[in-house]
Design an enzyme around this catalytic site. Structure first.
Site, PDB file in Angstrom:
ATOM      1  N   ASP A   1      35.961  37.086  40.698  1.00 29.02           N
ATOM      2  CA  ASP A   1      36.584  37.924  39.688  1.00 29.02           C
ATOM      3  C   ASP A   1      35.956  39.337  39.811  1.00 29.02           C
ATOM      4  O   ASP A   1      34.883  39.485  40.420  1.00 29.02           O
ATOM      5  CB  ASP A   1      36.258  37.262  38.337  1.00 29.02           C
ATOM      6  CG  ASP A   1      36.418  38.172  37.173  1.00 29.02           C
ATOM      7  OD1 ASP A   1      37.528  38.658  36.976  1.00 29.02           O
ATOM      8  OD2 ASP A   1      35.423  38.406  36.462  1.00 29.02           O
ATOM      9  N   PHE A   2      36.604  40.339  39.246  1.00 26.10           N
ATOM     10  CA  PHE A   2      36.064  41.707  39.370  1.00 26.10           C
ATOM     11  C   PHE A   2      35.230  42.109  38.148  1.00 26.10           C
ATOM     12  O   PHE A   2      34.008  42.137  38.196  1.00 26.10           O
ATOM     13  CB  PHE A   2      37.222  42.698  39.622  1.00 26.10           C
ATOM     14  CG  PHE A   2      36.760  44.120  39.685  1.00 26.10           C
ATOM     15  CD1 PHE A   2      36.079  44.607  40.795  1.00 26.10           C
ATOM     16  CD2 PHE A   2      36.963  44.983  38.616  1.00 26.10           C
ATOM     17  CE1 PHE A   2      35.613  45.915  40.850  1.00 26.10           C
ATOM     18  CE2 PHE A   2      36.508  46.306  38.663  1.00 26.10           C
ATOM     19  CZ  PHE A   2      35.835  46.765  39.780  1.00 26.10           C
TER      20      PHE A   2
HETATM   21  O1  LIG Z   1      39.941  39.474  35.841  1.00 28.85           O
HETATM   22  P1  LIG Z   1      39.009  40.637  35.735  1.00 28.85           P
HETATM   23  O2  LIG Z   1      38.728  41.277  37.067  1.00 28.85           O
HETATM   24  O3  LIG Z   1      37.737  40.294  35.000  1.00 28.85           O
HETATM   25  O4  LIG Z   1      39.779  41.727  34.851  1.00 28.85           O
HETATM   26  C1  LIG Z   1      39.940  41.494  33.434  1.00 28.85           C
HETATM   27  C2  LIG Z   1      40.264  42.805  32.743  1.00 28.85           C
HETATM   28  O5  LIG Z   1      39.203  43.711  33.081  1.00 28.85           O
HETATM   29  C3  LIG Z   1      39.299  45.044  32.581  1.00 28.85           C
HETATM   30  O6  LIG Z   1      38.986  45.040  31.202  1.00 28.85           O
HETATM   31  C4  LIG Z   1      37.682  44.546  30.916  1.00 28.85           C
HETATM   32  O7  LIG Z   1      36.696  45.321  31.620  1.00 28.85           O
HETATM   33  C5  LIG Z   1      36.598  46.720  31.202  1.00 28.85           C
HETATM   34  C6  LIG Z   1      35.604  47.411  32.123  1.00 28.85           C
HETATM   35  O8  LIG Z   1      34.360  46.776  32.104  1.00 28.85           O
HETATM   36  C7  LIG Z   1      36.215  46.773  29.727  1.00 28.85           C
HETATM   37  O9  LIG Z   1      36.116  48.122  29.299  1.00 28.85           O
HETATM   38  C8  LIG Z   1      37.267  46.017  28.905  1.00 28.85           C
HETATM   39  O10 LIG Z   1      36.872  45.962  27.544  1.00 28.85           O
HETATM   40  C9  LIG Z   1      37.414  44.573  29.426  1.00 28.85           C
HETATM   41  O11 LIG Z   1      38.442  43.877  28.743  1.00 28.85           O
HETATM   42  C10 LIG Z   1      40.644  45.655  32.901  1.00 28.85           C
HETATM   43  O12 LIG Z   1      40.785  46.890  32.235  1.00 28.85           O
HETATM   44  C11 LIG Z   1      41.807  44.735  32.575  1.00 28.85           C
HETATM   45  O13 LIG Z   1      43.002  45.301  33.102  1.00 28.85           O
HETATM   46  C12 LIG Z   1      41.588  43.378  33.242  1.00 28.85           C
HETATM   47  O14 LIG Z   1      42.645  42.490  32.906  1.00 28.85           O
END
Ligand SMILES: O=P(O)(O)OC[C@H]1O[C@H](O[C@H]2O[C@H](CO)[C@@H](O)[C@H](O)[C@H]2O)[C@H](O)[C@@H](O)[C@@H]1O
Length: 253
Positions: free
Chosen positions: A26-27
């Site tokens: 995951d990212f």
């Molecule tokens: O599946 P992932 O790679 O974990 O992505 C999930 C969502 O990640 C991002 O939002 C989350 O991370 C941000 C940066 O750290 C944070 O500011 C936010 O509160 C988190 O929800 C991204 O913006 C989403 O589009 C992804 O779905």
């Protein structure tokens, strides 16, 4: 659940690496630490350097809730494959991708109608094509922001599915693929004998739940949410140590 660097975790990792696994990550919250603004998230050089070396010798994938076009330049290395939008983007079927995006048109109309109220409550909207993210991390009053978002979600129909995340609500088509189907598809496509999957959030739980018994699943971080992962890491800061373990096995073989 035990730490990955416990004797049990180390043994499970050694067993897994004998199976020529896919390495899937995951990212946000896993490769990149969580930050206040999504546009500031990046993989640390200590992690991307190691992943670049691994990618030369092993199938490596990033499976993220983000859009491909967004995440690519945040990685600092080029994985064998990136799947975006919680498992719904880059599955090689442009017609399906288009349909999954069109399914969200009704929600886009609701967002336009309720946009001012959401913005006033500090909610920011990311339209990623096959999914929508309604973020409230930066809202001054998170309870109020959640109420605004929930009132919008209550007006969506059964053709859509919503799920939570880290201070975010996500909307996708009800039949959109999730990360579990994406990781299974990648295992088949690469001919890997198993998978290692590391993730930190609710959209990663389907992978943990649908993992084969010989896979290795790792939850990154500690929160109140129940997890189906077998092992945990404390934070993304432990990622270099995990990648070094894998590189050492490759170097020894
Ligand atoms: O599946 P992932 O790679 O974990 O992505 C999930 C969502 O990640 C991002 O939002 C989350 O991370 C941000 C940066 O750290 C944070 O500011 C936010 O509160 C988190 O929800 C991204 O913006 C989403 O589009 C992804 O779905």
């Amino acid at each position: 659940m035990k730490h990955l660097f416990s004797p049990e975790g180390e043994a499970a990792l050694a067993d897994l690496l004998r199976l020529q696994p896919l390495l899937a990550f995951d990212f946000d919250g896993t490769l990149a630490p969580i930050v206040a603004r999504p546009e500031d998230a990046r993989v640390a050089p200590a992690v991307s350097r190691r992943l670049a070396r691994l990618t030369e010798r092993w199938p490596v994938a990033v499976v993220t809730g983000r859009q491909l076009a967004d995440v690519r330049d945040r990685l600092g290395f080029e994985p064998g494959c990136i799947v975006g939008n919680h498992g719904a983007e880059n599955l090689g079927d442009p017609a399906a991708a288009e349909r999954l995006s069109r399914a969200l048109d009704g929600a886009r109309d609701l967002l336009a109608a309720q946009g001012a109220a959401l913005a006033a409550a500090g909610v920011s909207v990311e339209d990623k094509g096959q999914s929508l993210a309604l973020h409230y991390r930066l809202a001054r009053d998170r309870d109020r922001a959640r109420i605004e978002i929930e009132s919008l979600l209550a007006r969506t129909g059964p053709e859509l599915r919503s799920f939570g995340g880290k201070l975010v609500f996500n909307l996708v088509a009800a039949d959109a693929p999730d990360k579990a189907s994406a990781v299974h598809a990648l295992v088949r496509a690469t001919g890997a004998g198993a998978a290692l999957f590391a993730g930190d959030d609710l959209n990663d739980e389907p992978v943990f739940a649908a993992a084969e018994p010989h896979w290795l699943t790792i939850k990154v971080g500690h929160d109140e949410a129940a997890t189906g992962a077998r092992f945990f890491l404390d934070s993304p800061a432990e990622m270099p140590r995990l990648l070094d373990r894998i590189l050492a096995v490759l170097d020894a073989g």
